[in-house]
Design a protein around this motif. Sequence first.
Motif, PDB file in Angstrom:
ATOM      1  N   PHE A 448       0.837  -1.196   0.000  1.00 52.33           N
ATOM      2  CA  PHE A 448       0.000   0.000   0.000  1.00 52.33           C
ATOM      3  C   PHE A 448       0.877   1.253   0.000  1.00 52.33           C
ATOM      4  N   GLN A 449       1.972   1.210   0.773  1.00 51.20           N
ATOM      5  CA  GLN A 449       2.888   2.353   0.836  1.00 51.20           C
ATOM      6  C   GLN A 449       3.617   2.558  -0.490  1.00 51.20           C
ATOM      7  N   VAL A 450       3.829   1.475  -1.254  1.00 51.71           N
ATOM      8  CA  VAL A 450       4.437   1.598  -2.587  1.00 51.71           C
ATOM      9  C   VAL A 450       3.602   2.514  -3.469  1.00 51.71           C
ATOM     10  N   MET A 451       2.285   2.398  -3.329  1.00 53.31           N
ATOM     11  CA  MET A 451       1.376   3.196  -4.157  1.00 53.31           C
ATOM     12  C   MET A 451       1.113   4.578  -3.565  1.00 53.31           C
ATOM     13  N   CYS A 467      -2.919  -1.579  -3.459  1.00 50.68           N
ATOM     14  CA  CYS A 467      -1.598  -2.098  -3.117  1.00 50.68           C
ATOM     15  C   CYS A 467      -0.893  -2.531  -4.394  1.00 50.68           C
ATOM     16  N   GLY A 468       0.427  -2.328  -4.469  1.00 49.72           N
ATOM     17  CA  GLY A 468       1.116  -2.706  -5.698  1.00 49.72           C
ATOM     18  C   GLY A 468       2.617  -2.786  -5.539  1.00 49.72           C
ATOM     19  N   GLY A 493       2.368  -4.911 -10.675  1.00 49.12           N
ATOM     20  CA  GLY A 493       1.323  -5.802 -10.186  1.00 49.12           C
ATOM     21  C   GLY A 493       0.738  -5.265  -8.894  1.00 49.12           C
ATOM     22  N   GLY A 494      -0.490  -5.651  -8.628  1.00 46.62           N
ATOM     23  CA  GLY A 494      -1.116  -5.184  -7.395  1.00 46.62           C
ATOM     24  C   GLY A 494      -2.527  -5.693  -7.239  1.00 46.62           C
ATOM     25  N   PHE A 495      -3.235  -5.137  -6.259  1.00 40.95           N
ATOM     26  CA  PHE A 495      -4.603  -5.572  -5.984  1.00 40.95           C
ATOM     27  C   PHE A 495      -5.343  -4.489  -5.210  1.00 40.95           C
ATOM     28  N   PHE A 496      -6.643  -4.611  -5.180  1.00 41.95           N
ATOM     29  CA  PHE A 496      -7.481  -3.670  -4.430  1.00 41.95           C
ATOM     30  C   PHE A 496      -8.861  -4.283  -4.253  1.00 41.95           C
TER      31      PHE A 496
END
Length: 556
Positions: A448-451, A467-468, A493-496
Amino acid sequence: MIKMPQSNARFTIVSIFFIALFTALGVRIIYLHTAEKTLITAGRRAFGRVKKLRGSIVTADGDIIASSIRGKRVFLRRGEQLTAQEKTLISNLEPNLRWPEKSDSRQLLIRFLSPEDAKMLMRQPVAKKLEFIPAQERIYFDEAVYAPLCGFTNYENAGAAGVEFGYNKELEGGQGEIIEIDATGRLLLSNDPNMLHAGGDSVKLTINGRLQKLLYQEIDSAVGRYNARGGYGIVMEPHTGKILASVMAGPDAANLLKNPLIADAMEPGSTFKIVTIAAALENGVVTPEDKFFCENGTFEFAGIKINDHDPYGWLSASDIIKFSSNIGASKIGSLTGKHALYKTARDFGFGSPTEVKLPGEARGLLKRIDRWDNHSLLYISFGQEIAATPLQMAQSFAVIANGGVLVKPRILDSVIAANGKKAHKSKTEKIRRAISKKTADTVKEMLFQVMEGGTGERARVPGWEICGKTGTAQKFDTKAGKYSEKTYFSSLGGFFPKNDPRFVIFIALDEPQEYYYGGIVGATAFQRTVKAIIDIYGVPPGGSAAAPQRAKKNET
């Protein structure tokens, strides 16, 4: 009374019999020549292998990807030759026809002729030289969007790639059989009287047609924008493994004989750091707050040199992921140890096919631990000396998103019988627990902090918690024997939503030009895909979501 000699009586009777016989034959011949829609060729018979009409391939929301129509395959009978006039007639139906010479065996003229054209040709005098065997033709819709996934059929109308091959048995509905027909196409002999009217099962995919088309547009645009060799995009549900969209775009996408999303394994680069940090946390060797010195951007150790994209000093484990430090990741990997990192990578699915039931799937590369050299642990920690397909990468992000479980990806929703009833429904398959939920939640917070201020901030969507992890992998130049400074495999890559992840997204570009950082070249496509999902599934703002409903510059 004068009696007729016995021999004359017999002669008269025989004469009357033959006169009647020849009269009947004459009438029959005249009838056959003059009856509407029927020629003397109706008495000729032909044999051929015939299959049921191949079932359709459809998306979860009802779009037809592939379907079949019935028609005729036309052969020139054994020993027959065509006149110039007859050739002209047939050429109008098959312009690129290569004319066979007179042969002792029948010769194929037209592979597929529509029912209307076949009906017309069967009324022509030339029909007596031809055989008409029942046939079918496969029709594909939105080929560019679905080609690598759907695949294609061969000359015999059997699946040869993609879904067509993976589910060929269901779509065919049987092996077919040799039948006997007359020249008008009437069935004379068959074990199944309904063979010419029966159909195979249809295959319903987990793909959302609307999302598939939107994702393809974004990947295609990214390929054009960065002049990339190719682009890949996957959206899947982390808890169920359902693949909601799977696309490949690029100059050669429509002509490929394989599906690169499952067949091509690439070194992932920094996206693999989610596995490195997960292994370290799971084995208790680091905490998110532990700090590591990142050598101000250059780290020389045991004869090797590792560089960062920026000269970082001290970074916490969490910030190593946020800012994607290769040096920091290698130090975390060293603390974790090769046995723990290898086990975690295996548990995440690396080095094994996903078994998605599509042909040509690669297992990727995860060397046996006894083949690691003195530097392998450092390199693998930031995504070199390891390779994975785009689907394997999406699957690894799903492990973090769903709380630590490796789930088998699936493309099949259900098999629909010819009568419209469901013959089979696919189910979620949980393979194993890869990491604890606590570890998964900790990594999730890091991503999450990456994004939010890290290397993935260009892809964020205000109002939604995403998040990614970005990745920029140098491709290995086999001719030079070293990693290239010009070619990259760039990904994001990521998700939510963060607190209740329902969608995993993986975007990648192969050899983008000028710009190559994953956080740059993948950002627009990722961000717009998130927005498309929000629109299609009605995902509310924030970090949580209800269950999905049907539609309504220096970064690594």
